[in-house]
Design a protein around this motif. Structure first.
Motif, short mmCIF file in Angstrom:
data_model
loop_
_atom_site.label_atom_id
_atom_site.label_comp_id
_atom_site.label_asym_id
_atom_site.label_seq_id
_atom_site.Cartn_x
_atom_site.Cartn_y
_atom_site.Cartn_z
N TYR A 1 -8.09 -14.10 48.81
CA TYR A 1 -6.84 -13.36 48.95
C TYR A 1 -5.70 -14.29 48.56
O TYR A 1 -5.66 -15.45 48.98
CB TYR A 1 -6.66 -12.88 50.39
CG TYR A 1 -5.31 -12.29 50.67
CD1 TYR A 1 -4.85 -11.18 49.96
CD2 TYR A 1 -4.47 -12.84 51.62
CE1 TYR A 1 -3.60 -10.63 50.21
CE2 TYR A 1 -3.22 -12.30 51.88
CZ TYR A 1 -2.79 -11.20 51.17
OH TYR A 1 -1.55 -10.67 51.42
N GLU A 2 -4.79 -13.80 47.72
CA GLU A 2 -3.63 -14.57 47.31
C GLU A 2 -2.39 -13.96 47.97
O GLU A 2 -1.86 -12.95 47.50
CB GLU A 2 -3.50 -14.56 45.78
CG GLU A 2 -4.67 -15.23 45.10
CD GLU A 2 -4.58 -15.22 43.59
OE1 GLU A 2 -3.80 -14.42 43.01
OE2 GLU A 2 -5.31 -16.02 42.99
N SER B 1 1.10 -13.17 45.95
CA SER B 1 1.14 -12.00 45.07
C SER B 1 0.53 -10.76 45.72
O SER B 1 0.61 -9.67 45.17
CB SER B 1 0.37 -12.29 43.77
OG SER B 1 -1.00 -12.53 44.06
N GLN B 2 -0.08 -10.93 46.89
CA GLN B 2 -0.78 -9.86 47.61
C GLN B 2 -1.85 -9.21 46.74
O GLN B 2 -1.92 -8.00 46.59
CB GLN B 2 0.21 -8.83 48.15
CG GLN B 2 1.15 -9.42 49.16
CD GLN B 2 2.04 -8.39 49.81
OE1 GLN B 2 2.27 -7.31 49.29
NE2 GLN B 2 2.54 -8.73 50.98
N HIS B 3 -2.67 -10.07 46.12
CA HIS B 3 -3.79 -9.65 45.28
C HIS B 3 -5.09 -10.23 45.82
O HIS B 3 -5.08 -11.28 46.47
CB HIS B 3 -3.61 -10.18 43.84
CG HIS B 3 -2.64 -9.40 43.03
ND1 HIS B 3 -1.28 -9.44 43.25
CD2 HIS B 3 -2.83 -8.58 41.98
CE1 HIS B 3 -0.68 -8.67 42.37
NE2 HIS B 3 -1.59 -8.13 41.58
N ALA C 1 -8.33 -11.91 44.27
CA ALA C 1 -8.79 -12.51 43.01
C ALA C 1 -10.30 -12.69 43.10
O ALA C 1 -10.80 -13.36 44.00
CB ALA C 1 -8.11 -13.85 42.78
N THR D 1 -8.01 -9.72 39.13
CA THR D 1 -7.08 -9.66 40.26
C THR D 1 -6.62 -8.21 40.45
O THR D 1 -6.30 -7.52 39.48
CB THR D 1 -5.85 -10.57 40.05
OG1 THR D 1 -5.17 -10.17 38.88
CG2 THR D 1 -6.25 -12.03 39.96
N ILE D 2 -6.63 -7.80 41.70
CA ILE D 2 -6.30 -6.41 42.03
C ILE D 2 -5.31 -6.42 43.19
O ILE D 2 -5.54 -7.09 44.20
CB ILE D 2 -7.56 -5.63 42.45
CG1 ILE D 2 -8.64 -5.71 41.36
CG2 ILE D 2 -7.22 -4.18 42.75
CD1 ILE D 2 -9.99 -5.19 41.77
N PRO D 3 -4.21 -5.68 43.08
CA PRO D 3 -3.27 -5.59 44.19
C PRO D 3 -3.96 -5.00 45.43
O PRO D 3 -4.67 -4.00 45.33
CB PRO D 3 -2.17 -4.65 43.69
CG PRO D 3 -2.32 -4.64 42.20
CD PRO D 3 -3.77 -4.90 41.92
N VAL D 4 -3.72 -5.62 46.57
CA VAL D 4 -4.34 -5.16 47.82
C VAL D 4 -3.97 -3.72 48.12
O VAL D 4 -4.80 -2.94 48.59
CB VAL D 4 -3.92 -6.09 48.99
CG1 VAL D 4 -4.33 -5.53 50.33
CG2 VAL D 4 -4.51 -7.47 48.79
N ARG D 5 -2.74 -3.32 47.77
CA ARG D 5 -2.28 -1.96 48.07
C ARG D 5 -3.12 -0.89 47.38
O ARG D 5 -3.10 0.27 47.78
CB ARG D 5 -0.81 -1.80 47.71
CG ARG D 5 -0.53 -1.92 46.24
CD ARG D 5 0.96 -1.80 45.90
NE ARG D 5 1.23 -2.22 44.56
CZ ARG D 5 0.95 -1.52 43.47
NH1 ARG D 5 0.38 -0.34 43.58
NH2 ARG D 5 1.21 -2.00 42.27
#
Length: 135
Positions: free
Chosen positions: A26-27, A30-32, A34, A44-48
């Motif tokens: 978890y980054e 950037s709230q992604h 990875a 990388t995918i946005p958590v939202r």
């Protein structure tokens, strides 16, 4: 062509070699999420956008387990599983959940045509009232 030891996905399709995860993190900046795949590709995918993770606390997002075969990610604190080949295809949750995301995006879209239609509709008194079903 599949062999008896070729891993397959939920629809009996072979998983390409690039579809295996080596690690995930978890980054927070950037709230992604990875995901490092076997051939060095980092997804990388946005958590939202990920079902079950959008409102999760950062401490829970940090605890990610990669399945032994590398085809899944698991967040034990949240009891959330995600399938790597589906993520690669852009499927970030169930069909119903994905449709709700798309509906929110479409409803919040702004365009000149939509603005003009809303103004015309407003001059007519707004949306028509729903009529109860005649039973």
């Amino acid at each position: 062509m599949t062999t008896p030891d070729t891993p397959v996905g939920p629809h009996d399709e072979p998983i390409p070699e690039t579809g295996y995860a080596e690690s995930a993190r978890y980054e927070p900046a950037s709230q992604h999420i990875a995901i490092t795949l076997r051939h060095g590709i980092v997804l990388t995918i946005p958590v939202r956008l990920l079902q079950g993770l959008a409102d999760a606390p950062p401490a829970s997002l940090n605890r990610i387990e990669v399945s032994p075969m590398g085809t899944g990610l698991y967040w034990p604190d949240l009891d959330v599983d995600l399938y790597i080949p589906s993520l690669i295809q852009g499927l970030f949750g169930t069909r119903r959940w994905m449709a709700s995301l798309m509906g929110k995006a479409g409803g919040s879209a702004r365009s000149n045509a939509k603005t003009q239609a809303a103004r015309i509709n407003g001059r007519k008194g707004g949306r028509p009232r729903k009529k109860p079903d005649a039973g």
